[in-house]
Design an enzyme around this catalytic site. Structure first.
Site, PDB file in Angstrom:
ATOM      1  N   ASP A  54      74.071  59.168  47.322  1.00  0.00           N
ATOM      2  CA  ASP A  54      74.913  59.655  46.353  1.00  0.00           C
ATOM      3  C   ASP A  54      74.110  61.078  46.029  1.00  0.00           C
ATOM      4  O   ASP A  54      74.659  62.111  46.062  1.00  0.00           O
ATOM      5  CB  ASP A  54      75.295  57.966  44.772  1.00  0.00           C
ATOM      6  CG  ASP A  54      75.627  58.741  44.010  1.00  0.00           C
ATOM      7  OD1 ASP A  54      77.117  59.443  44.247  1.00  0.00           O
ATOM      8  OD2 ASP A  54      76.436  58.423  43.635  1.00  0.00           O
ATOM      9  N   ASP A  87      74.572  65.324  47.085  1.00  0.00           N
ATOM     10  CA  ASP A  87      75.601  65.966  45.935  1.00  0.00           C
ATOM     11  C   ASP A  87      73.742  67.171  45.666  1.00  0.00           C
ATOM     12  O   ASP A  87      74.376  68.433  45.768  1.00  0.00           O
ATOM     13  CB  ASP A  87      74.750  65.748  45.010  1.00  0.00           C
ATOM     14  CG  ASP A  87      76.553  65.674  44.340  1.00  0.00           C
ATOM     15  OD1 ASP A  87      77.054  64.971  45.233  1.00  0.00           O
ATOM     16  OD2 ASP A  87      76.749  65.369  42.822  1.00  0.00           O
ATOM     17  N   ASP A 144      61.914  60.403  47.766  1.00  0.00           N
ATOM     18  CA  ASP A 144      61.130  61.241  46.722  1.00  0.00           C
ATOM     19  C   ASP A 144      60.784  62.370  47.488  1.00  0.00           C
ATOM     20  O   ASP A 144      61.320  63.290  46.422  1.00  0.00           O
ATOM     21  CB  ASP A 144      60.536  60.968  45.602  1.00  0.00           C
ATOM     22  CG  ASP A 144      59.234  59.993  46.362  1.00  0.00           C
ATOM     23  OD1 ASP A 144      59.362  58.851  48.044  1.00  0.00           O
ATOM     24  OD2 ASP A 144      58.281  59.645  45.734  1.00  0.00           O
ATOM     25  N   TYR A 178      75.002  50.014  43.407  1.00  0.00           N
ATOM     26  CA  TYR A 178      76.673  49.773  42.688  1.00  0.00           C
ATOM     27  C   TYR A 178      77.147  48.550  42.888  1.00  0.00           C
ATOM     28  O   TYR A 178      78.330  48.583  42.393  1.00  0.00           O
ATOM     29  CB  TYR A 178      77.006  50.540  43.033  1.00  0.00           C
ATOM     30  CG  TYR A 178      76.328  52.084  42.907  1.00  0.00           C
ATOM     31  CD1 TYR A 178      75.069  52.415  42.317  1.00  0.00           C
ATOM     32  CD2 TYR A 178      76.975  53.444  44.152  1.00  0.00           C
ATOM     33  CE1 TYR A 178      74.811  53.975  42.129  1.00  0.00           C
ATOM     34  CE2 TYR A 178      76.255  55.029  43.290  1.00  0.00           C
ATOM     35  CZ  TYR A 178      75.488  54.802  42.369  1.00  0.00           C
ATOM     36  OH  TYR A 178      75.150  56.014  43.030  1.00  0.00           O
ATOM     37  N   LYS A 186      62.649  53.714  50.513  1.00  0.00           N
ATOM     38  CA  LYS A 186      61.502  53.588  49.104  1.00  0.00           C
ATOM     39  C   LYS A 186      60.256  52.824  49.926  1.00  0.00           C
ATOM     40  O   LYS A 186      60.397  52.370  48.983  1.00  0.00           O
ATOM     41  CB  LYS A 186      62.151  53.444  47.734  1.00  0.00           C
ATOM     42  CG  LYS A 186      60.781  53.956  47.075  1.00  0.00           C
ATOM     43  CD  LYS A 186      60.336  55.726  46.193  1.00  0.00           C
ATOM     44  CE  LYS A 186      59.092  55.399  45.523  1.00  0.00           C
ATOM     45  NZ  LYS A 186      58.471  56.831  45.527  1.00  0.00           N
TER      46      LYS A 186
END
Ligand code: NAD
Length: 360
Positions: free
Chosen positions: A251, A255, A227, A146, A195
């Site tokens: 992020d 959620d 994943d 970001y 990852k």
């Protein structure tokens, strides 16, 4: 006689239900402060749409100054349709990014917990959540993709866009300490989600975290690819205590984790830096659809206040006191509209606050 401890707390109620839920949380904080022999000096400051209305900007300089002078910040929520057509730099949400940057808050702590009595609100099957869900996601907040280099280039008339994920050892190390310190106060398990089978940045995360872990010998560390982690969160959420992860993965996973609990009105969060300073806020927004109607669930904000006691004032007992009071009110069957189902007693924002106060 022991001297009473005094703390300055900056309070940003913000817009919409932010104002109502913050008023309730401040009453809870005052009662707990008196009980544990401390004094909290609250200074209310503006940010968001209300700040734009008064000063023509969503984050006035004096708000930042007041926050910097304080031991911690309690934030409600900002935004609403009234300000939706403003240009980007004037929008209320700009205040959130601005204040996090100005205060150097790089660690986002998001607990996702299912209360036994609210299990029915979770979209997961009973068999999956019967062992409980109590996860703390520790997300890096000011680095990674970001904030990395980004752009577009055209080669032979074909446009390509790129965003880069970059993390320094220092950025990883400081959030790693945040995660392990949090785990020490919980069930002493950290899962690094990354990852690393593909990304070089993830491999650096693993190296840095592995180097720091021995400083916390009581904390068990394991690694999981993102994943798999997203699957495991809905398959067996009870396996997680603290999830440590990057900005992008955090992020998404935070959620997902909050959805598992089934109620946005119950979830608190903290944004921290190296010292004990932090900003505490519910994860939900300003809910303009129910603002000013005494309908908002104040429990997320009350639980944010509990986190403030724990992480910024370094006091676990008042935090547990607040959490237990919330649990007792729920056990007695009281619910705001967002978590209400047939057979329970529906109450408004203020009444919910009074019920929590009575249990403290
Ligand atoms: P929202 O979280 O405000 O509301 C989503 C839904 O959940 C609404 O139906 C609302 O009534 C309900 N809800 C949220 N909190 C509740 C509570 N405590 N009790 C009962 N019900 C609750 O999200 P949105 O509608 O997408 O956004 C509304 C405004 O809030 C927008 O301006 C948005 O930009 C802003 N926002 C601010 C923050 C923040 O300040 N941190 C976060 C998200 C959204």
């Amino acid at each position: 006689m022991t001297k009473q401890k005094v703390y300055d707390i900056a309070v940003i109620p913000g817009d919409g239900i932010g104002v109502e839920i913050t008023d309730v949380a401040l009453e809870v904080m005052n009662k707990v402060a008196a009980k544990y022999k401390m004094q909290l000096n609250f200074t209310k400051v503006l940010a968001g749409g209300c700040a734009f209305d008064k000063y023509g900007e969503p984050l006035p300089a004096e708000t930042v100054v007041q926050c910097k002078k304080s031991a911690a910040v309690l934030l409600g929520a900002v935004g609403g349709p009234k300000w939706d057509t403003l240009p980007g730099d004037k929008r209320p949400e700009k205040a959130l990014l601005g204040i996090r940057a100005a205060l150097g808050l790089y660690a986002n702590l998001r607990p996702a917990k299912i209360y036994d009595v609210l299990k029915g609100a979770s979209p997961l099957k009973d068999a999956i959540i019967e062992s409980g869900v109590d996860v703390l996601i520790v997300r890096e907040l000011t680095g990674g993709i970001y904030f990395g280099e980004r752009g577009r280039r055209a080669e032979n008339g074909v446009v390509t866009a790129f965003d880069s994920e970059a993390y320094s050892e220092k950025e990883i190390a400081r959030i790693t300490h945040t995660a392990f310190a949090a785990a020490m106060k919980r069930r002493k398990k950290v899962t690094l989600v990354d990852k690393a089978n593909v990304l070089e940045s993830s491999r650096l995360w693993r190296e840095v975290v592995a180097k720091i872990a021995p400083e916390y010998p009581e904390v068990a560390l394991n690694y999981m690819y993102v994943d798999n982690a997203s699957m495991q969160l809905v398959r067996n959420p009870a396996q997680f205590d603290v999830i440590l992860t990057s900005n992008l993965f955090g992020d998404i996973l935070s959620d997902e984790a909050s959805m598992i609990t089934g109620s946005i009105g119950m979830l608190a969060s903290a944004s921290m830096r190296e010292d004990s300073f932090g900003m505490y806020e519910p994860i939900h927004g300003s809910a303009p659809d129910i603002a000013g109607k005494d309908l908002a669930n104040p429990l997320a904000q009350i639980l944010s206040a509990a986190m403030l006691f724990e992480y910024s004032l370094g006091m676990s007992e008042p935090a547990r006191n607040i959490e237990n009071a919330v649990e007792k009110v729920l056990e007695k069957g009281y619910r705001t509209g967002d978590i209400w189902t047939e057979g329970f007693t529906k109450v408004g924002t203020k009444k919910m606050g009074e019920l929590v106060l009575a249990e403290l």
